[in-house]
Design an enzyme around this catalytic site. Structure first.
Site, PDB file in Angstrom:
ATOM      1  N   GLU A  56     -11.128   0.709  -3.805  1.00 43.49           N
ATOM      2  CA  GLU A  56     -10.537   1.105  -2.530  1.00 43.49           C
ATOM      3  C   GLU A  56      -9.288   1.934  -2.784  1.00 43.49           C
ATOM      4  OE1 GLU A  56      -9.729  -2.651  -0.694  1.00 43.49           O
ATOM      5  OE2 GLU A  56      -7.941  -3.022  -1.893  1.00 43.49           O
ATOM      6  N   ASP A 112       0.810  -1.219   0.000  1.00 48.06           N
ATOM      7  CA  ASP A 112       0.000   0.000   0.000  1.00 48.06           C
ATOM      8  C   ASP A 112       0.843   1.268   0.000  1.00 48.06           C
ATOM      9  OD1 ASP A 112      -2.156  -1.805   0.302  1.00 48.06           O
ATOM     10  OD2 ASP A 112      -1.987  -1.703   2.471  1.00 48.06           O
TER      11      ASP A 112
END
Length: 537
Positions: A184, A15
């Site tokens: 997301e 991420d």
């Protein structure tokens, strides 16, 4: 012109969120249940990164009541304005929710948490400051609708000093993403007068991808890119890189653009991976107002293990890994944490974070797994290559049960520990996979140091011990059974130093101050060969 190899951050660096501040680049990555939380790295060329600190280190930053408790930190967003850094993330444990912390020194202490909203309402928080000074707060929602869609990206304004937010508005249509029903990790940008919403879609496995849309307003509507997804390997079966997505776009001072994304490496055509989600760097070109991610020869949408003939920032593409100039970030403390180690939850009391590999004394502490043994302390270091050796010497003066482990989750690990049994000293090799447990015992000499080794390979983790110059095999376990796919978790395998309090001696006494002493902790990239990477503590 320069060349570089991917991933630029190896082993459990998922991420990625990156920013440029002048000629310096800063990178934040997820840490889930590990502490210190949210690793902060620095680079001057986007290729060579060094850990300079962590944004989340104490309960006042990740628990609403400021008390120790469960922690699972999801994807961060790192931003900077007017000399201040902002880091937004989510503690999904106990529905703690979304928060951000701030600092003027990314290598130093960050503020206590400013809480925004609860994790029940969504996660992957992102921040964006517009030219007029208005700050926006963007995140995903999570719905389970009858039509199969899992929710839109939503957005509101935020008072950046207090965390007070306005009313959310969906900025993707029909409770879904641009390409799939699952979106997301949103990031909002303003580039050449247009607003771009880029996000991850398709879950975090091999269907993972990055998409983008653009608009004349930060509220949309966002026109999807005609070539979405802009980054994915979902259609490149057997490519060694998979799961590409959750990308951050970043520019250079010279006006070039790059994408830093997560990805997974797979040996051969293996379905499983053990190194976790790592950080990959991919060049970006702009064509007709759209980012085109891929190689310089015109191939789009993918990344490679090697890139040649590219211009890297500051012309430092040949800098050796780990030798980044840190003049702009001050003197970085040399600790276990800046060397890449972490713990499960709060570190064991009494741990010396400045310890060197000549002697790491690890007190027993937080429980590693739900066994009936005493409290367990552990130091974890990410595995960074499929073929790697981890070696540590358990010193004769250890007062705790001590050993090493290949750790994926509390329910997926292999370990070898030195303990004192009823019939003498022994090494216990254990395998734990879901509810299956095996144990093999090897008797050893009653005293002296014990060298424990883990030889990791594409298919097997093999454990061995050396006592008085004699090496013996302890056992082995399948690499697939520690993989992210089998463990159903997003964090790769870590090598671990483990200290277990003697449950029998401490029963009913509260005595848990035993400690393990480890000497000569070494990682080498090829099992059985001379170390190519010595953890210089």
């Amino acid at each position: 012109m320069a060349s570089y190899t991917n991933p630029v951050v190896r082993g459990n660096a998922p991420d990625p969120s990156a920013i440029r501040v002048g000629d310096d680049y800063y990178l934040a990555t997820s840490t889930f249940g590990l502490l210190p939380g949210i690793v902060i790295r620095h680079s001057t060329d986007l290729v060579n990164w060094r850990i300079i600190g962590h944004a989340v280190t104490r309960p006042a930053q990740y628990r609403r009541d400021g008390q120790p408790g469960p922690i699972v930190l999801f994807a961060p967003t790192l931003r900077h304005h007017d000399g201040r850094f902002y880091l937004a993330t989510t503690n999904v444990a106990d529905r703690q929710g979304n928060f951000y912390v701030t600092t003027e020194d990314p290598a130093g202490e960050w503020s206590d948490a400013i809480w925004i909203d609860e994790a029940d309402f969504g996660f992957d928080p992102s921040l964006f400051r517009d030219d007029d000074g208005v700050w926006y707060y963007t995140r995903r929602t999570l719905e389970f609708r009858e039509d199969g869609n899992l929710g839109a990206i939503v957005q509101t304004t935020i008072d950046i000093d207090t965390g007070v937010i306005g009313e959310f508005q969906p900025i993707t249509a029909d409770h879904r993403g641009f390409v799939t029903n699952d979106i997301e990790g949103p990031h909002l940008y303003k580039i050449d007068g247009r607003y771009y919403l880029s996000a991850a879609e398709g879950s975090s496995w091999k269907g993972h991808m990055q998409t983008i849309g653009r608009s004349d307003s930060p509220w949309g509507p966002f026109e999807p890119a005609p070539h979405n997804p802009i980054l994915s390997h979902r259609d490149r079966v057997a490519h060694p890189i998979q799961s590409l997505g959750h990308a951050e776009l970043v520019d250079t001072a010279d006006g070039d653009w790059w994408a830093l994304s997560l990805g997974t490496r797979h040996a051969g055509i293996a379905l499983h991976h053990n190194l976790g989600r790592e950080t990959f760097l991919t060049p970006v070109r702009w064509v007709d107002g759209w980012p085109v991610v891929g190689t310089a020869d015109g191939t789009t949408g993918g990344s490679e293990l090697e890139f040649d003939g590219l211009t890297l920032p500051a012309g430092q593409g040949s800098v050796d890994r780990g030798s980044v100039d840190q003049a702009s970030v001050g003197q970085i403390a040399d600790t276990l944490w800046t060397r890449g180690w972490s713990t499960l939850g709060v570190p064991a009391a009494g741990l010396d974070e400045h310890a060197g590999d000549a002697r790491i004394e690890l007190p027993a502490g937080a429980r590693l797994e739900g066994a009936d043994a005493g409290p367990i302390g552990a130091l974890l270091l990410p595995q960074t290559e499929d073929r790697q050796r981890f070696s540590a010497t358990v010193a004769a003066d250890s007062t705790a049960v001590a050993g090493v482990a290949a750790f994926a989750t509390r329910g997926h690990l292999y370990s070898a520990v030195v303990e004192q049994g009823e019939s003498g000293r022994r090494i216990v090799f254990s395998r734990a996979v879901d509810d299956l447990r095996t144990e093999t015992v090897t008797p050893i000499a009653p005293d002296g140091d014990v060298v424990l080794r883990i030889d990791a390979g594409e298919s097997t983790y093999s454990f061995s011990a050396e006592v008085d110059g004699v090496t013996s095999e302890l056992g082995a376990g399948s690499a697939r059974l520690l993989s992210a796919e089998t463990a159903s978790w997003f964090v790769g395998v870590h090598f671990a130093l483990v200290a277990i309090a003697d449950a029998a001696a401490g029963a009913g006494t509260g005595h848990t101050d035993a400690a393990a002493v480890f000497l000569d902790v070494i990682v080498s990239d090829t099992p059985g060969e001379a170390p190519s990477l010595h953890m210089e503590f």
